[in-house]
Scaffold this motif. Sequence first.
Motif, PDB file in Angstrom:
ATOM      1  N   GLU A 180       0.802  -1.213   0.000  1.00 54.74           N
ATOM      2  CA  GLU A 180       0.000   0.000   0.000  1.00 54.74           C
ATOM      3  C   GLU A 180       0.842   1.273   0.000  1.00 54.74           C
ATOM      4  O   GLU A 180       0.368   2.328  -0.406  1.00 54.74           O
ATOM      5  CB  GLU A 180      -0.974  -0.006   1.178  1.00 54.74           C
ATOM      6  CG  GLU A 180      -2.166  -0.920   0.957  1.00 54.74           C
ATOM      7  CD  GLU A 180      -2.993  -0.576  -0.290  1.00 54.74           C
ATOM      8  OE1 GLU A 180      -3.191   0.611  -0.606  1.00 54.74           O
ATOM      9  OE2 GLU A 180      -3.440  -1.512  -0.962  1.00 54.74           O
TER      10      GLU A 180
ATOM     11  N   ARG B  66       1.368   2.735  -3.728  1.00 59.35           N
ATOM     12  CA  ARG B  66       0.291   3.429  -4.433  1.00 59.35           C
ATOM     13  C   ARG B  66       0.403   4.952  -4.362  1.00 59.35           C
ATOM     14  O   ARG B  66       0.369   5.617  -5.399  1.00 59.35           O
ATOM     15  CB  ARG B  66      -1.057   2.948  -3.902  1.00 59.35           C
ATOM     16  CG  ARG B  66      -2.221   3.436  -4.699  1.00 59.35           C
ATOM     17  CD  ARG B  66      -3.524   2.770  -4.223  1.00 59.35           C
ATOM     18  NE  ARG B  66      -4.602   3.203  -5.053  1.00 59.35           N
ATOM     19  CZ  ARG B  66      -5.253   4.337  -4.887  1.00 59.35           C
ATOM     20  NH1 ARG B  66      -4.943   5.156  -3.908  1.00 59.35           N
ATOM     21  NH2 ARG B  66      -6.226   4.669  -5.713  1.00 59.35           N
TER      22      ARG B  66
ATOM     23  N   CYS C 275      -3.341   2.925  -9.384  1.00 58.65           N
ATOM     24  CA  CYS C 275      -2.474   1.759  -9.188  1.00 58.65           C
ATOM     25  C   CYS C 275      -3.340   0.650  -8.619  1.00 58.65           C
ATOM     26  O   CYS C 275      -3.824   0.754  -7.487  1.00 58.65           O
ATOM     27  CB  CYS C 275      -1.323   2.101  -8.240  1.00 58.65           C
ATOM     28  SG  CYS C 275      -0.200   0.718  -7.958  1.00 58.65           S
TER      29      CYS C 275
END
Length: 123
Positions: free
Chosen positions: A88, A91, A102
């Motif tokens: 994460e 992104r 993304c």
Amino acid sequence: MAERSLIAVVDDDESVRESLPDLLREFGFAAQAFASAEAFLASSCVGEAHCLILDMCMPGMSGRELQRELVRRWHTVPIVFITAHGDEALRPRVLEQGAVECLFKPFSDTALLGAIRAALHLK
């Protein structure tokens, strides 16, 4: 009949190159697939694509390297990154560097269509 937007898919995974163009055509877009960033750069599609669906991790030139090369060449095409190897934290970085979206594999058809519509400024 209106011209359909051309979406280029660049991914080293053969199953993605076979399935995504079919899905994109079902959505009403024209689609062209490439096995590498280098193959995309060598094609006429560079100046014709309205959106680029781009795998982040590929042998040779990576998706992010292709993004930088397109900027260097003054080609402004909206990019939707796709990856199976992200976290994460990745992104926000790619969005900050100009990507439209993304998506982490596996992603839904709905998420992909939403990203493409955002890239093409469609409702």
